[in-house]
Design a protein around this motif. Structure first.
Motif, PDB file in Angstrom:
ATOM      1  N   PRO A   1       0.814  -1.221   0.000  1.00  0.00           N
ATOM      2  CA  PRO A   1       0.000   0.000   0.000  1.00  0.00           C
ATOM      3  C   PRO A   1       0.844   1.266   0.000  1.00  0.00           C
ATOM      4  CG  PRO A   1      -0.028  -1.045   2.165  1.00  0.00           C
ATOM      5  CD  PRO A   1       0.644  -2.010   1.239  1.00  0.00           C
ATOM      6  N   ALA A   2       2.040   1.184   0.564  1.00  0.00           N
ATOM      7  CA  ALA A   2       2.968   2.313   0.596  1.00  0.00           C
ATOM      8  C   ALA A   2       4.369   1.760   0.849  1.00  0.00           C
ATOM      9  CB  ALA A   2       2.592   3.310   1.685  1.00  0.00           C
ATOM     10  N   PHE A   3       5.377   2.467   0.380  1.00  0.00           N
ATOM     11  CA  PHE A   3       6.752   2.017   0.613  1.00  0.00           C
ATOM     12  C   PHE A   3       7.703   3.195   0.509  1.00  0.00           C
ATOM     13  CE2 PHE A   3       5.557   1.341  -3.786  1.00  0.00           C
ATOM     14  CZ  PHE A   3       6.614   1.844  -4.523  1.00  0.00           C
ATOM     15  N   ALA A   4       8.767   3.124   1.297  1.00  0.00           N
ATOM     16  CA  ALA A   4       9.776   4.187   1.295  1.00  0.00           C
ATOM     17  C   ALA A   4      11.071   3.638   1.877  1.00  0.00           C
ATOM     18  CB  ALA A   4       9.304   5.382   2.119  1.00  0.00           C
ATOM     19  N   THR A   5      12.193   3.978   1.250  1.00  0.00           N
ATOM     20  CA  THR A   5      13.507   3.543   1.709  1.00  0.00           C
ATOM     21  C   THR A   5      14.584   4.394   1.059  1.00  0.00           C
ATOM     22  OG1 THR A   5      15.116   1.715   1.696  1.00  0.00           O
ATOM     23  CG2 THR A   5      13.530   1.772  -0.103  1.00  0.00           C
ATOM     24  N   ILE A   6      15.736   4.495   1.721  1.00  0.00           N
ATOM     25  CA  ILE A   6      16.864   5.188   1.097  1.00  0.00           C
ATOM     26  C   ILE A   6      17.409   4.398  -0.086  1.00  0.00           C
ATOM     27  CG2 ILE A   6      17.564   6.403   3.185  1.00  0.00           C
ATOM     28  CD1 ILE A   6      19.789   4.314   3.533  1.00  0.00           C
ATOM     29  N   ALA A   7      17.078   3.108  -0.152  1.00  0.00           N
ATOM     30  CA  ALA A   7      17.548   2.243  -1.238  1.00  0.00           C
ATOM     31  C   ALA A   7      16.615   2.381  -2.433  1.00  0.00           C
ATOM     32  CB  ALA A   7      17.620   0.796  -0.764  1.00  0.00           C
ATOM     33  N   ASP A   8      16.681   3.530  -3.109  1.00  0.00           N
ATOM     34  CA  ASP A   8      15.736   3.818  -4.195  1.00  0.00           C
ATOM     35  C   ASP A   8      15.827   2.811  -5.337  1.00  0.00           C
ATOM     36  OD1 ASP A   8      18.306   5.578  -4.545  1.00  0.00           O
ATOM     37  OD2 ASP A   8      17.486   5.412  -6.571  1.00  0.00           O
ATOM     38  N   GLY A   9      16.977   2.202  -5.520  1.00  0.00           N
ATOM     39  CA  GLY A   9      17.147   1.253  -6.613  1.00  0.00           C
ATOM     40  C   GLY A   9      16.348  -0.028  -6.460  1.00  0.00           C
TER      41      GLY A   9
END
Length: 406
Positions: free
Chosen positions: A225-233
């Motif tokens: 439903p949502a996601f976020a991380t510094i690991a954009d790749g």
């Protein structure tokens, strides 16, 4: 039922990319070897052309297009690495490339993609939204969509990484790599399980964007439903249909790591390994350092990419130092009298800690009359040193508060 890529497909892909991509080095890691009690190696795809393994699959896919398809051009969606791989590959075969990237894509990745000759369109908050825009563009213009992971040619191209690993480290027992949409680990698992079924293949996702664990549990690809991380790749909200079929059948385990784990890994790789790696490229190392997976040595961890924004690197280094207990943010409340700040800084210096910055404030309603609050950023030698410093300051009568991580 989805047809899986075969070992012959991966071998054919390797013939296609010969002379186009480089065989990246396999470097030993002394810190990881010591931590795991056995030989640990780093597969340096951060040193690949365009800065990541992505050019392998992109070139295989694009080089197999017909003349008519090449004339229509290609389109892709990516946070950066696939974008550069597609741009480079398209230029090598003479095809026009358009790439849709998230509006917050790192500027160096955007600039590099343009530098390889692609037209860049910034659309969407993440790769999933950029991919929708790329699909619409393909339908509207006839350009061929080069999917970042969910295509047999792309998977076969990424699988060539495993062929190199098995040749460079024939005694390998475990291979660990990052997972976003699943293209890299799918191709690698095909090659490994065909040639060395005894070798464990382990995938690693950032905890803030881990679509595979719930999908594998449910038996079908699920969208976060949502996601976020510094690991954009590897920030992908849903596994591909084709990659899910490969991972569910061939991959031994998929684990997750925290942002702190990733920061520590990046710091270790930079400081001890002299490797510039982006967050997505370091999650395999993060899993090994954090001990979230049991492995048999020799182990190979894939450094899948090195395209990191310098500004992000600065923030990650600071975060990694904090996570390792070497960068301390504290607030000290003390009496507001001449020489007090100098005394505080002198005591910190006596404990061999280095003050990075100081903010001295009186105008705070929480402070009593005659009190001052000093916010400090301090470099220490580790957790034990930080604990001793805080204890010493409190013993001297200072009210010390450890600032939470932002």
């Amino acid at each position: 039922m989805t047809e899986l890529v075969s070992l012959d497909d991966v071998r054919a892909a390797r013939e296609l990319i010969a002379g186009v991509t480089r065989t990246t080095p396999l470097e030993p890691s002394r810190p990881l070897s010591a931590a795991l009690g056995g030989p640990t190696w780093l597969k340096c795809e951060n040193l690949q052309r365009a800065g990541s393994y992505k050019v392998r699959g992109a070139y295989v896919r694009i080089s197999r297009l017909s003349t008519a398809e090449r004339e229509r051009g290609v389109v892709a969606a990516s946070a950066g690495n696939h974008a550069q791989g597609v741009a480079l590959a398209a230029g090598l075969v003479g095809a026009r490339a358009t790439v849709f990237m998230p509006v917050n894509a790192p500027l160096p990745k955007v600039a590099a993609t343009k530098g390889y000759g692609a037209q860049v369109e910034l659309v969407g908050a993440n790769v999933d939204e950029s991919l929708i825009a790329a699909q619409a563009y393909a339908e509207r213009t006839g350009a061929v969509l080069i999917h970042p992971f969910d295509h047999q040619d792309v998977i076969a191209g990424q699988g060539t990484v495993a062929l190199e690993i098995l040749e460079q480290c024939p005694e390998v027992k475990t291979i660990v790599t990052g997972v976003g949409g699943g293209g890299l680990i799918s191709g690698m698992a095909v090659a490994v399980k065909a040639l060395r079924p005894d070798v464990r293949v382990i995938g690693v996702q950032a905890a803030g964007a881990a679509a595979f664990p719930p999908s594998l549990k449910a038996g079908e690809p699920l969208r976060l439903p949502a996601f976020a991380t510094i690991a954009d790749g590897i920030a992908v909200g849903r596994p591909g249909e084709i990659t899910f079929a490969h991972v569910s059948k061939l991959v031994d385990e998929v684990v997750t790591v925290t942002e702190e784990d990733i920061s520590r890994a990046l710091l270790m790789l930079l400081e001890r390994g002299k490797q510039v790696v982006e967050p997505a490229g370091a999650v395999g190392v993060a899993a090994l350092l954090a001990g979230v997976v049991e492995v048999q040595t020799p182990v190979v961890a894939v450094l899948s990419g090195g395209n990191i924004d310098p500004l992000l690197m600065l923030r990650v280094i600071e975060h990694g130092l904090a996570a390792a207990g070497r960068y301390l943010r504290i607030t000290v409340r003390c009496s507001d009298r001449p020489g007090q700040l100098a005394s505080l800084l002198s005591e910190i210096a006596e404990h061999r800690a280095n003050v990075v910055d100081v903010v001295h404030q009186r105008a705070n309603p929480r402070l009593g009359l005659g009190e001052v609050e000093v916010a400090l950023s301090v470099e220490t030698r580790g957790v034990e040193h930080s604990v001793k410093l805080i204890g010493a300051l409190r013993d001297s009568g200072y009210q010390v508060t450890i600032a939470p991580e932002a």
